[in-house]
Design an enzyme around this catalytic site. Structure first.
Site, PDB file in Angstrom:
ATOM      1  N   GLU A  89       0.794  -1.233   0.000  1.00  0.00           N
ATOM      2  CA  GLU A  89       0.000   0.000   0.000  1.00  0.00           C
ATOM      3  C   GLU A  89       0.830   1.288   0.000  1.00  0.00           C
ATOM      4  OE1 GLU A  89      -3.066   0.076   2.945  1.00  0.00           O
ATOM      5  OE2 GLU A  89      -3.941  -1.808   2.281  1.00  0.00           O
ATOM      6  N   GLU A 136      -5.283  -8.717   0.600  1.00  0.00           N
ATOM      7  CA  GLU A 136      -5.876  -8.481   1.918  1.00  0.00           C
ATOM      8  C   GLU A 136      -7.363  -8.202   1.769  1.00  0.00           C
ATOM      9  OE1 GLU A 136      -4.303  -5.331   4.407  1.00  0.00           O
ATOM     10  OE2 GLU A 136      -2.264  -6.015   4.084  1.00  0.00           O
TER      11      GLU A 136
HETATM   12  C1  GCO Z   1      -2.783  -2.201   5.450  1.00  0.00           C
HETATM   13  C2  GCO Z   1      -2.558  -3.134   6.121  1.00  0.00           C
HETATM   14  C3  GCO Z   1      -2.775  -3.876   7.318  1.00  0.00           C
HETATM   15  C4  GCO Z   1      -3.923  -3.418   8.172  1.00  0.00           C
HETATM   16  C5  GCO Z   1      -5.230  -3.851   7.595  1.00  0.00           C
HETATM   17  C6  GCO Z   1      -6.416  -3.515   8.459  1.00  0.00           C
HETATM   18  O1  GCO Z   1      -2.005  -2.473   4.537  1.00  0.00           O
HETATM   19  O2  GCO Z   1      -3.485  -1.257   5.764  1.00  0.00           O
HETATM   20  O3  GCO Z   1      -1.693  -3.903   5.310  1.00  0.00           O
HETATM   21  O4  GCO Z   1      -1.533  -3.666   7.900  1.00  0.00           O
HETATM   22  O5  GCO Z   1      -3.764  -3.939   9.418  1.00  0.00           O
HETATM   23  O6  GCO Z   1      -5.420  -3.221   6.382  1.00  0.00           O
HETATM   24  O7  GCO Z   1      -6.523  -2.141   8.582  1.00  0.00           O
END
Ligand code: GCO
Length: 453
Positions: free
Chosen positions: A173, A362
């Site tokens: 991200e 995710e």
């Molecule tokens: C993100 C994340 C996770 C978070 C998940 C929940 O990339 O934002 O990779 O680390 O914990 O998205 O918010």
């Protein structure tokens, strides 16, 4: 059972599909300052007052460093065939550059070997937000030296692990860590302003492509992707100002980091922000270097964003209309539940000609779990997964070449500035005792993933 359950198994969908759980070093490992590890920007940020809810720190977290065998066994027992985790850069290179911490490398060898012996395909994320603190002192992501530091780190990882690991995710991200960490000061390192954000974006975009090239060169048969946060952006009304506001937010949230990988630079729509970004970074000089032909695109989706025109917000001139204000369903994080928007955002990315394969790297939800007669009830999470998986199957049926789906996350862990109270796990963790208890959603996945005979 559900019709899509039948369908998934009958199509042999499961066999050639990466069903995974995902986690990240800073959120799970603990052992933040031992075994030779250097400090990360999160290690420093967490010690500052008022940055993390309830003053929580991730210094022990779910103690994955010591309990990885147990956790990997649990992932396997729940039916998963894939395990996504990140390397902690300061565990491998305590000062970010230069010296290598052998003990850190050995830890990741142990985790990888355990995955392989259990039949879990390892997916490595090279950067999941825990920049070495020493590099931040030199400017971190705002520094043009990032490209050199990151290249060195990726080279070390590829040379060390390339013979064992084929699946690589370069960044987690980039929009998330550059905006929260360098524009809004809501995550480590807590910087703000466009003067930080513009160079951070550009350096991250360059590292994203360069990281891909390094893995391609050094790892035979590598399967290379990078992971983007994404959200369908929905205009609040069909008034032209709302539609245009949604288009601007879409550029920032969804298009900013993927489009440069296609070789034509940053999106060049009529949006003052992009003009400034282009000028600040002299981005026209870098089109070729921002390009990389990823084997797959990792998508991370949790919620859609509804926006309306708002003249007082600088540049974007848009603001979000939250789920609660529109009577839409939402999780305990306040995030809107919308499987149709999951379908739509997958299709939006699939519609890029240059996207070859997609993995949902995710997806998941925070709901407050209830203990009823010793059972961890999380009906909200089970319902969420059923709906989102159904949408995934619909996207696959519409032709999107989706190769995997990873749940966020295996065990409850440290949710950045939310601390430990936002629990996303399929497995409950008592952070006092480290006791693991499988939630109903974990059992649901086990029944879902284990083909019935
Ligand atoms: C993100 C994340 C996770 C978070 C998940 C929940 O990339 O934002 O990779 O680390 O914990 O998205 O918010």
């Amino acid at each position: 059972m559900y019709d899509y359950f039948q369908e998934i198994h009958s199509e042999n969908f499961s066999k050639n599909f990466f069903w995974g759980v995902a986690m990240a070093a800073a959120q799970n490992e603990g052992a933040h300052n031992i075994y030779g590890k250097g400090l990360s920007i999160w290690d420093e940020y967490a010690t500052k007052r008022g940055k993390i809810k309830h003053g929580h720190k991730h210094f022990v977290s779910s103690d994955f460093y010591h309990r990885y065998k147990n956790d990997l066994l649990l992932a396997k027992a729940l039916g998963f065939n894939t395990f996504r985790f990140s390397f902690s850069w300061p565990r491998i290179m305590p000062e970010g550059t230069g010296k290598i911490n052998r003990e850190g490398l050995l830890f990741y060898h142990r985790v990888i070997d355990e995955c392989l012996s259990l039949g879990l395909a390892p997916f490595i994320t090279l950067y999941h937000w825990d920049l070495p603190a020493t590099l931040e002192k030199e400017g971190g992501w705002t520094s043009h030296l990032m490209l050199r530091w990151f290249s060195r780190y990726v080279t070390v990882c590829a040379e060390e692990f390339g013979a064992k690991v084929k699946n690589w995710i370069i960044l987690n991200e980039p929009f998330g860590f550059t905006s929260l960490g360098y524009l809004l000061a809501r995550h480590a390192p807590g910087k703000r302003g466009l003067g930080n954000f513009f160079p951070a974006v550009h350096n991250a975009a360059l590292c994203q492509a360069e990281g891909g090239r390094i893995i391609r060169k050094l790892v035979d048969n590598a399967y290379i992707g990078t992971s983007f946060s994404c959200s369908q952006i929905i205009p609040f009304s069909d008034r032209p100002e709302d539609v245009l506001a949604a288009a601007r937010v879409d550029i920032l949230f969804n298009r900013l980091f993927i489009e440069p990988t296609f070789g034509d630079g940053y999106p060049r729509d009529d949006f003052i922000f992009l003009e400034k970004l282009e000028i600040h970074n002299r981005a026209w000089k870098y089109r070729e270097r921002l390009k990389f032909d990823f084997d797959f695109v990792g998508l991370q989706n949790y919620f859609p964003v509804v926006v309306k025109y708002n003249p007082i917000i600088p540049m974007l001139k848009a603001s979000q209309v939250k789920a609660i204000k529109r009577n839409a369903p939402f999780t305990d994080m306040g995030w809107e539940i919308s499987p149709s928007s999951f379908f739509n955002i997958i299709m939006q990315f699939w519609n890029y000609d240059k996207v070859k394969e997609i993995i949902i790297t995710e997806n998941g939800a925070f709901f407050k779990d209830r203990i009823v007669n010793g059972e961890l009830k999380d009906d909200g999470r089970v319902a969420y997964f059923k709906q989102y998986l159904n949408a995934l199957l619909q996207a696959k049926k519409q032709g999107a070449n989706i190769k995997g789906y990873f749940v966020w996350t295996l065990t409850d862990n440290f949710e950045w500035s939310e601390g430990y109270q936002a629990r996303f796990g399929l497995i409950h963790v008592d952070f006092e005792t480290q006791l693991r208890t499988i939630k109903n959603s974990g059992y649901w996945f086990r029944d879902f993933l284990t083909p019935r005979t």
